[in-house]
Design an enzyme around this catalytic site. Structure first.
Site, PDB file in Angstrom:
ATOM      1  N   ASP A   1      32.379   6.958  -9.265  1.00 21.48           N
ATOM      2  CA  ASP A   1      31.561   6.690 -10.351  1.00 21.48           C
ATOM      3  C   ASP A   1      31.862   5.980 -10.666  1.00 21.48           C
ATOM      4  O   ASP A   1      31.304   5.473 -12.233  1.00 21.48           O
ATOM      5  CB  ASP A   1      32.357   8.485 -11.388  1.00 21.48           C
ATOM      6  CG  ASP A   1      31.127   8.556 -12.343  1.00 21.48           C
ATOM      7  OD1 ASP A   1      30.728   7.745 -12.464  1.00 21.48           O
ATOM      8  OD2 ASP A   1      32.480   8.443 -13.420  1.00 21.48           O
TER       9      ASP A   1
ATOM     10  N   HIS B   1      28.743   1.944 -13.919  1.00 22.08           N
ATOM     11  CA  HIS B   1      28.919   3.656 -13.345  1.00 22.08           C
ATOM     12  C   HIS B   1      27.642   3.503 -11.784  1.00 22.08           C
ATOM     13  O   HIS B   1      26.327   3.442 -11.669  1.00 22.08           O
ATOM     14  CB  HIS B   1      27.859   4.164 -14.308  1.00 22.08           C
ATOM     15  CG  HIS B   1      27.620   5.396 -14.103  1.00 22.08           C
ATOM     16  ND1 HIS B   1      29.004   6.006 -14.290  1.00 22.08           N
ATOM     17  CD2 HIS B   1      26.614   6.415 -13.761  1.00 22.08           C
ATOM     18  CE1 HIS B   1      28.147   8.211 -14.590  1.00 22.08           C
ATOM     19  NE2 HIS B   1      26.991   7.164 -13.374  1.00 22.08           N
TER      20      HIS B   1
ATOM     21  N   LYS C   1      25.192  11.280  -6.496  1.00 24.42           N
ATOM     22  CA  LYS C   1      26.211   9.712  -6.151  1.00 24.42           C
ATOM     23  C   LYS C   1      27.533  10.042  -5.711  1.00 24.42           C
ATOM     24  O   LYS C   1      27.649   9.769  -4.356  1.00 24.42           O
ATOM     25  CB  LYS C   1      26.541   9.502  -6.595  1.00 24.42           C
ATOM     26  CG  LYS C   1      25.196   7.957  -7.783  1.00 24.42           C
ATOM     27  CD  LYS C   1      25.291   7.215  -8.686  1.00 24.42           C
ATOM     28  CE  LYS C   1      26.394   7.628 -10.138  1.00 24.42           C
ATOM     29  NZ  LYS C   1      25.621   8.526 -10.815  1.00 24.42           N
TER      30      LYS C   1
END
Length: 181
Positions: A83, A44, A65
């Site tokens: 992701d 992740h 992120k």
């Protein structure tokens, strides 16, 4: 006498773990030597290439992120994967690769998922752990993190500071000897 038996997501060497390369099979590669790519791990994270150097952005959901990735793209970076990225080791270096199902897709909160230009993979030269403002040390010691058995330089970064993009670009592109701690 096949070198490997086919599997759903790669090839299994009868002498070792799951591989995603045919490098050790001269029969299938025409005898040419190819880089060795080892077992893969999906993580992740978001991966961006900055001036040809791969940066892995890590943090929990909602840590910034994708937001930081969007700003890095605006500053000249190239999307590798958002992701989820597949990490593997090739010739003793960590390589981040975008899974085919999400290639070129970036989630922009409040807008949706957009399709963007991307590069399929990059060599990871820096890991940025995204943290709250108070968790970033003023003069940190040099840090390394382990990714699938390889040590990679790392920093902690608050992704929402105005200088986050500049700091990350500097950390990714400066020679380590130019940074005093």
């Amino acid at each position: 006498n096949p070198c490997r038996e086919p599997l759903r997501h790669g090839w299994r060497d009868p002498r070792g773990p799951l591989r995603h390369s045919l490098a050790d099979c001269p029969r299938l590669t025409g005898g040419a030597a190819r880089p060795r790519l080892t077992a893969m791990e999906i993580v992740h994270a978001t991966a961006i290439a900055i001036d040809g150097k791969g940066v892995l952005l890590r943090g929990p959901s909602g840590s910034g992120k994708s937001d930081l990735a969007l700003r890095l793209l605006e500053a000249g970076g190239v999307l590798v994967g958002d992701d989820r990225v597949a990490l593997s080791v090739r010739d003793d270096f960590v390589v981040a690769r975008v899974p085919e199902t999400i290639a070129g897709k970036l989630e922009i909160r409040g807008l949706g998922i957009v399709q963007l230009p991307y590069q399929a993979e990059t060599r990871v030269t820096l890991v940025a752990s995204l943290v709250e403002r108070g968790e970033v040390e003023r003069l940190p010691q040099k840090r390394m993190v382990e990714l699938i058995g390889q040590m990679v330089p790392a920093i902690q970064l608050n992704p929402f500071e105005e200088s986050a993009v500049a700091k990350l670009k500097m950390a990714a592109t400066l020679e380590p000897s130019k940074i005093e701690t």
